[in-house]
Design an enzyme around this catalytic site. Structure first.
Site, PDB file in Angstrom:
ATOM      1  N   LYS A 211      39.083  32.177  33.853  1.00  0.00           N
ATOM      2  CA  LYS A 211      38.078  31.149  33.491  1.00  0.00           C
ATOM      3  C   LYS A 211      37.747  31.226  31.852  1.00  0.00           C
ATOM      4  O   LYS A 211      37.643  30.316  31.397  1.00  0.00           O
ATOM      5  CB  LYS A 211      36.750  31.432  34.316  1.00  0.00           C
ATOM      6  CG  LYS A 211      35.805  30.420  34.121  1.00  0.00           C
ATOM      7  CD  LYS A 211      34.659  30.631  35.025  1.00  0.00           C
ATOM      8  CE  LYS A 211      33.298  29.992  34.547  1.00  0.00           C
ATOM      9  NZ  LYS A 211      32.038  30.130  35.347  1.00  0.00           N
ATOM     10  N   GLU A 217      41.486  42.724  30.612  1.00  0.00           N
ATOM     11  CA  GLU A 217      42.511  42.880  31.643  1.00  0.00           C
ATOM     12  C   GLU A 217      43.762  42.004  31.489  1.00  0.00           C
ATOM     13  O   GLU A 217      44.756  42.304  31.566  1.00  0.00           O
ATOM     14  CB  GLU A 217      42.164  43.321  32.919  1.00  0.00           C
ATOM     15  CG  GLU A 217      41.511  44.686  33.080  1.00  0.00           C
ATOM     16  CD  GLU A 217      39.867  44.361  32.928  1.00  0.00           C
ATOM     17  OE1 GLU A 217      39.499  43.506  32.236  1.00  0.00           O
ATOM     18  OE2 GLU A 217      39.155  45.289  33.429  1.00  0.00           O
ATOM     19  N   GLY A 272      33.379  32.553  39.160  1.00  0.00           N
ATOM     20  CA  GLY A 272      34.701  33.161  39.280  1.00  0.00           C
ATOM     21  C   GLY A 272      35.031  33.441  40.620  1.00  0.00           C
ATOM     22  O   GLY A 272      35.947  33.135  41.471  1.00  0.00           O
ATOM     23  N   ARG A 273      33.898  34.011  41.452  1.00  0.00           N
ATOM     24  CA  ARG A 273      34.330  34.451  42.994  1.00  0.00           C
ATOM     25  C   ARG A 273      34.241  33.402  43.856  1.00  0.00           C
ATOM     26  O   ARG A 273      34.437  33.415  45.220  1.00  0.00           O
ATOM     27  CB  ARG A 273      33.341  35.456  43.533  1.00  0.00           C
ATOM     28  CG  ARG A 273      31.886  35.155  43.017  1.00  0.00           C
ATOM     29  CD  ARG A 273      30.978  36.488  43.300  1.00  0.00           C
ATOM     30  NE  ARG A 273      29.602  36.149  43.033  1.00  0.00           N
ATOM     31  CZ  ARG A 273      29.200  36.250  41.900  1.00  0.00           C
ATOM     32  NH1 ARG A 273      29.752  36.644  40.881  1.00  0.00           N
ATOM     33  NH2 ARG A 273      27.924  36.035  41.420  1.00  0.00           N
ATOM     34  N   GLU A 358      28.846  41.148  44.685  1.00  0.00           N
ATOM     35  CA  GLU A 358      28.649  40.751  43.326  1.00  0.00           C
ATOM     36  C   GLU A 358      27.686  39.458  43.388  1.00  0.00           C
ATOM     37  O   GLU A 358      26.896  39.389  42.403  1.00  0.00           O
ATOM     38  CB  GLU A 358      29.680  40.116  42.661  1.00  0.00           C
ATOM     39  CG  GLU A 358      29.775  40.169  41.260  1.00  0.00           C
ATOM     40  CD  GLU A 358      31.349  39.785  40.546  1.00  0.00           C
ATOM     41  OE1 GLU A 358      31.981  38.748  40.892  1.00  0.00           O
ATOM     42  OE2 GLU A 358      31.783  40.545  39.616  1.00  0.00           O
ATOM     43  N   HIS A 389      41.515  52.964  65.064  1.00  0.00           N
ATOM     44  CA  HIS A 389      42.209  54.250  64.793  1.00  0.00           C
ATOM     45  C   HIS A 389      41.913  54.987  63.912  1.00  0.00           C
ATOM     46  O   HIS A 389      42.364  55.921  63.434  1.00  0.00           O
ATOM     47  CB  HIS A 389      43.782  53.988  65.021  1.00  0.00           C
ATOM     48  CG  HIS A 389      44.082  53.310  66.333  1.00  0.00           C
ATOM     49  ND1 HIS A 389      44.605  54.264  67.329  1.00  0.00           N
ATOM     50  CD2 HIS A 389      44.264  52.056  66.768  1.00  0.00           C
ATOM     51  CE1 HIS A 389      45.000  53.393  68.396  1.00  0.00           C
ATOM     52  NE2 HIS A 389      44.640  52.130  67.931  1.00  0.00           N
ATOM     53  N   LYS A 512      31.971  47.410  30.661  1.00  0.00           N
ATOM     54  CA  LYS A 512      32.968  46.909  29.947  1.00  0.00           C
ATOM     55  C   LYS A 512      32.720  47.098  28.322  1.00  0.00           C
ATOM     56  O   LYS A 512      33.659  47.347  27.758  1.00  0.00           O
ATOM     57  CB  LYS A 512      32.901  45.321  30.134  1.00  0.00           C
ATOM     58  CG  LYS A 512      33.394  44.595  31.257  1.00  0.00           C
ATOM     59  CD  LYS A 512      33.421  43.109  31.092  1.00  0.00           C
ATOM     60  CE  LYS A 512      33.522  42.477  32.447  1.00  0.00           C
ATOM     61  NZ  LYS A 512      33.409  41.060  32.175  1.00  0.00           N
TER      62      LYS A 512
HETATM   63  C1  G6Q Z   1      33.444  36.584  39.710  1.00  0.00           C
HETATM   64  C2  G6Q Z   1      33.208  37.207  38.289  1.00  0.00           C
HETATM   65  C3  G6Q Z   1      34.340  37.988  37.892  1.00  0.00           C
HETATM   66  C4  G6Q Z   1      35.304  37.117  37.337  1.00  0.00           C
HETATM   67  C5  G6Q Z   1      36.374  37.906  36.432  1.00  0.00           C
HETATM   68  C6  G6Q Z   1      37.545  37.242  35.717  1.00  0.00           C
HETATM   69  O1  G6Q Z   1      32.538  35.760  40.037  1.00  0.00           O
HETATM   70  O2  G6Q Z   1      32.959  36.460  37.293  1.00  0.00           O
HETATM   71  O3  G6Q Z   1      35.114  38.659  38.982  1.00  0.00           O
HETATM   72  O4  G6Q Z   1      35.955  36.295  38.154  1.00  0.00           O
HETATM   73  O5  G6Q Z   1      35.804  38.958  35.604  1.00  0.00           O
HETATM   74  O6  G6Q Z   1      36.894  36.441  34.912  1.00  0.00           O
HETATM   75  P1  G6Q Z   1      37.912  35.458  34.019  1.00  0.00           P
HETATM   76  O7  G6Q Z   1      38.326  34.577  35.114  1.00  0.00           O
HETATM   77  O8  G6Q Z   1      37.108  34.748  33.166  1.00  0.00           O
HETATM   78  O9  G6Q Z   1      39.165  36.231  33.529  1.00  0.00           O
END
Ligand code: G6Q
Length: 548
Positions: A211, A217, A272-273, A358, A389, A512
């Site tokens: 996003k 990463e 994001g989620r 989250e 199990h 972070k």
């Molecule tokens: C979700 C969070 C988080 C996000 C990641 C990746 O709700 O905001 O999990 O999706 O940190 O972020 P980017 O898509 O910006 O790389």
């Protein structure tokens, strides 16, 4: 909105817990009321397949439900829900609308943010995803040596990874058989190295899913992928044919070297989620095809419609969210298990961990004061029957109360051995919920001839609450869409009652920031000075070990 704890209904629920909840015995409730199932189960009706939600094996009476529904009314759940659908900035710490329902608005609801229609933009991106996916799937879109792209590497993390991984796994039955998918998320170099080792640059398509397009990463993994691509192709590989971006940040995408015409965008009101429905779902579209993706959106939209239009007392995700409040805040349950009896859903619990934890792992309420009650539960899960199990011992005989969801489809995509496997799977689904409820008394254990000293070890107290979710057919794209949207709205309901912001995630920032600072220190002289003694000593030891 005052904290839920100061509402009169909260006090009424506390009293109700003392007089009814604490001593409630499920199997007696069933014996006393033959219509309990009928009263406490709900069917979600859709064009596709019905989904039955059985809440009757929960520690509730009709009075409990009435009180919980009253709590939701008093806590403003309807108002907050309507504000979400009206595009209001209910993510109040980031001043953003929460508008992922617009991404699956297949029936053309009017949806606006800041007075501006958002559907034009949403539909344009969907169209772009359709055209692009059809070109890639048919082989019309070719790599730099003229070959079809059949190896997809999605690079993203958190919300830009968990949804696509989970959904492509869940819909594997519908996936293109000639396509291989890899999802690279971890900064651990092993993740990208293993994916690249199995890839041929001539047939590989990279989806850089971020996003913000600034996540450490993802950008590091994407740069490693780009270097590998150039190296393997002797500089002849064309980025434009092999890399696309799924992002909101055009400037960073262009800086990375991806042409903006190969960018699939979305807006900042997609968290994001909650983003698998957006351009972030491109891997899903490529794998299962646009028509199936559209069905996936339609299933979610049907659940949105139910959530938006159904009175609270019959509203399936609202009821589930209220049950979760009941267990967390009155029974002091700390956890919640989701166990799908479905191998295709093996990443569903991991996806739900992010969604719930989250979203609702928060302490601060809307006026800035700390919540005077427990919020988000620890979510965990594994597919059954494997989980039986593994950790089900603790469910049956441990000291903790673990409210549980079981999910099963009535029909299997793979009815092998004359459907024997599926019948065995289903029998376990029924048996576990029944066993957790009825338990086994000392008298029953004794009557089986068990020696006295073993009797207490073989007793099951029972009375463990479960919600059984039964999908009327197979779990296809529509049913999966509805199930995910159901859990999104369960999360919403919990957060609305707890008066927290379910849509920010400030809690992920501190680590972070420290990691960025420490990364520099790893290349500088010194042995972890300036940190607490434990952290400093660990950094010192790492430097010594790594350089020896
Ligand atoms: C979700 C969070 C988080 C996000 C990641 C990746 O709700 O905001 O999990 O999706 O940190 O972020 P980017 O898509 O910006 O790389």
């Amino acid at each position: 909105m005052p904290q839920a704890v100061s509402l009169p209904t909260w006090a009424a629920l506390e009293e109700h817990y003392k007089t009814v909840g604490k001593t409630f015995v499920l199997k007696e409730a069933f014996a006393a009321d033959p219509s309990r199932f009928e009263k406490l189960s709900k069917t979600f009706r859709n064009n596709g397949t019905d989904i039955l939600f059985d809440f009757s094996k929960n520690l509730v009476t009709e009075e409990t439900i009435n009180l919980l529904v009253k709590l939701a009314e008093d806590a403003g759940v309807e108002k907050k829900r309507d504000a979400m659908f009206a595009g209001e900035k209910i993510n109040f710490t980031e001043k953003r609308a929460v508008y992922h329902p617009a991404l699956r608005n297949v029936s053309g609801w009017e949806m606006k943010v800041d007075g501006q229609d958002v559907m034009g933009g949403v539909n344009a991106v969907l169209q772009h995803m359709k055209v692009f996916s059809e070109q890639v799937r048919s082989g019309e879109w070719k790599g730099f040596t003229g070959k079809k792209l059949t190896n997809i590497i999605n690079i993203g993390i958190g919300g830009s990874d968990l949804g696509p991984v989970m959904v492509t796994e869940a819909l594997k039955h519908y996936g293109a058989k000639d396509m291989t998918l890899h999802f690279v998320s971890n900064i651990d170099g092993t993740h990208i190295a293993e994916a690249l080792a199995k890839s041929d640059p001539e047939t590989t398509l990279f989806l850089i899913a971020s996003k913000t397009f600034t996540t450490a990463e993802t950008i590091t993994n994407a740069n490693t992928a780009k270097s590998w691509f150039f190296e393997k192709t002797g500089g002849k590989g064309e980025i434009a044919k092999h890399f696309v971006a799924l992002s909101t940040n055009e400037a960073e995408v262009t800086k990375f070297g991806i042409d903006s015409k190969n960018m699939f965008g979305f807006a900042d009101w997609v968290g994001g989620r909650y983003s698998v429905w957006s351009a972030i779902g491109l891997s899903v579209v490529l794998y299962v095809g646009y028509d199936n993706f559209y069905k996936f959106l339609s299933g979610a939209h049907a659940m949105d419609k139910h959530f938006r239009e159904t009175p609270l007392k019959d509203n399936i995700p609202v009821l589930a969210g209220l049950l979760s409040v009941w267990y967390s805040d009155f029974f002091a349950a700390q956890t919640h298990l989701v166990a799908p009896f479905d191998q295709y859903l093996h990443r569903f619990p991991a996806y739900l961990q992010q969604l719930f934890m989250e979203s609702n792992g928060k302490t601060i309420t809307s006026d800035g004061s700390p919540a005077k009650y427990t919020t988000g539960a620890v979510i965990f899960g594994e597919p059954c029957t494997n989980a039986q199990h593994s950790f089900f011992q603790l469910l049956h005989q441990g000291t903790k109360l673990i409210p549980t969801d079981f999910i099963l489809a009535a029909k299997s995509h793979n009815p092998v051995s004359n459907n024997l496997h599926h019948k065995m799977l289903a029998s376990n689904y029924f048996a576990q919920a029944e066993a957790l409820m009825i338990g086994k008394t000392p008298e029953q254990v004794k009557s089986e001839g068990t020696p006295d000293e073993l009797v207490p070890h073989k007793v099951f107290l029972g009375n463990r609450p479960t919600t059984s979710i039964l999908v009327g057919g197979v779990i296809g794209p529509e049913e999966l869409g509805a199930l995910i949207a159901y859990y999104e709205h369960v999360t919403f309901t919990e957060g609305a009652v707890w008066d927290i912001n379910s849509f920010d995630q400030w809690g992920v920032e501190l680590g972070k920031v420290l990691a960025t600072k420490i990364l520099k220190e790893l290349d500088e002289p010194g042995n972890g000075e300036g940190h607490d003694v434990s952290t400093g000593s660990l950094i010192g030891a790492f430097k010594k070990f790594a350089s020896s």
